[in-house]
Each structure stands twice: as structure tokens, then as C-alpha cells.
Design a protein around this motif. Sequence first.
Motif, PDB file in Angstrom:
ATOM      1  N   SER A 102       0.830  -1.212   0.000  1.00  0.00           N
ATOM      2  CA  SER A 102       0.000   0.000   0.000  1.00  0.00           C
ATOM      3  C   SER A 102       0.861   1.257   0.000  1.00  0.00           C
ATOM      4  O   SER A 102       0.493   2.272  -0.601  1.00  0.00           O
ATOM      5  CB  SER A 102      -0.951   0.004   1.199  1.00  0.00           C
ATOM      6  N   GLU A 105       2.176   1.808  -3.557  1.00  0.00           N
ATOM      7  CA  GLU A 105       1.134   2.381  -4.410  1.00  0.00           C
ATOM      8  C   GLU A 105       0.963   3.872  -4.148  1.00  0.00           C
ATOM      9  O   GLU A 105       0.782   4.661  -5.093  1.00  0.00           O
ATOM     10  CB  GLU A 105      -0.185   1.651  -4.180  1.00  0.00           C
ATOM     11  N   LYS A 109       1.620   6.914  -6.768  1.00  0.00           N
ATOM     12  CA  LYS A 109       0.570   7.885  -7.093  1.00  0.00           C
ATOM     13  C   LYS A 109       1.050   9.316  -6.874  1.00  0.00           C
ATOM     14  O   LYS A 109       0.876  10.173  -7.752  1.00  0.00           O
ATOM     15  CB  LYS A 109      -0.669   7.611  -6.233  1.00  0.00           C
ATOM     16  N   LEU A 150       6.161  -0.669 -11.377  1.00  0.00           N
ATOM     17  CA  LEU A 150       6.005   0.738 -11.025  1.00  0.00           C
ATOM     18  C   LEU A 150       6.863   1.609 -11.929  1.00  0.00           C
ATOM     19  O   LEU A 150       7.974   1.233 -12.303  1.00  0.00           O
ATOM     20  CB  LEU A 150       6.393   0.954  -9.556  1.00  0.00           C
TER      21      LEU A 150
END
Length: 229
Positions: A102, A105, A109, A150
Motif C-alpha cells: 500500500s 502504491e 501515485k 512501477l
Amino acid sequence: MALEQRLQHVRERIAAACARSGRLPEEVGIVAVTKYVSADMTRQILESGITDIGENRPGVAVPKWEALEGQGVWHFIGHLQSRKVKDIIGKFQYIHSLDRWSLAEELEKRATAAGTEVKAFLQVNVSGEASKQGIAPEEAESFLREAAKLQRVSVIGLMTMAPDCDDPEETRPVFRGLRELRDKLNATNVYGKPLTELSMGMSGDFEVAVEEGATWVRLGTLLVGGEQI
């Protein structure tokens, strides 16, 4: 002992540890952990020739970063809450504590939105202590396989924290274990590019960490002193 003397002493100890293990001192970077010192003291540290600053509390670090107008290279070295990522993106070039998907991510972002990139160390709980953050060693391969997708977060190596031991020699299996894990992951090429860095070793055990392959050591009071904020 003055800051310059402490820095010289640390560099001499790193050089000796490198000599014992057949390494070059240039292979080891020093992160000055400034979480307990003021912005003025941090400025003095930068002026002494140290370029890399380590902090672990966004609420303290960001005002300090602003006061110093972004001088230096900033490393986030503590547990990072996902909701705090927005505060440090664009200020910290390195994250030493990527310890869950998490967080990866959220970093991806926020870095995408800011048009920047983040260099990260995957934190691994080699010792298995419940009090330590990090993924289990056996989870590293699957994590890196996903992380390879990523675009803005680049995993450059591994990080671990050893148990707090009276005898630094007792930390050796932990540091050796992290190096061996990195080498194993590189051999399988699971990430698609080499993991070159090992962030391990603090004031009480950094010489053992260097002997076992550390490329970054994180040094607080031993190096910067104890001037409180």
C-alpha cells in the motif's frame, strides 16, 4: 568532540572496516541522522561536507527542509505512514522504509502527480523480531516482481535494522543475511535490474554492517551530537 572531529573519527572507522573486508571507503555512504537536532545544527552538518541527511518524522523534517531551502540529499529513514507521503514527495530523494505494498502504491501515485521519482529501499525484517518493521525475507521476491511494474518508484536495494545488542558482533548474521538475500534476488533477476544498495548499520554496529557489505550507514548521536531541537 567537535563535529569535524566526529566525522573524521567515523570515516577512519569506516576505512578500517573496509580494509578488513577488502572494500573501498568510497563504497560506503554516510546518512547523518538529524532527527534530534535543530535546523541550524543540520546546516552545520551540511557545511562540514556531509551531503546526506536522514529524518523520520515529516512534521519535524519538512519545516527543517524548508528552512534549509532544500540543501542536501534527504533520506526518509523511519516508518512512513501512507497519509504522510504527500508531505515528503519532492523533498526526500530516498525512502529507506518501503515495507508494504500500500505504501508503494501511494508513493507511485504521489510521485506521478508531482512529476518526480523516488528511490526506495525495500525494508526486510531479517531478525524476525515482532518489534521491527519490514517484510519477511521470503516475501521479497514476490514484492519485487510487482514493484518492477512501477514507473515512478525505483527499488535500488534493501534495508534492515538489527537487534539492539551489547556486542555488535551479534548483529553480523542479520547484516550478512540481508546481503545474501540481495545477492540471491539479483541472481534470479526478479526485479529486472540489479539491486545495488544495502542500508544497514547504525551508531552501535555500523562497522560490522560495513564488513558485511553496507553501502549506506545511518549515524545519529555518534556523528551529529545531541543538541536537542
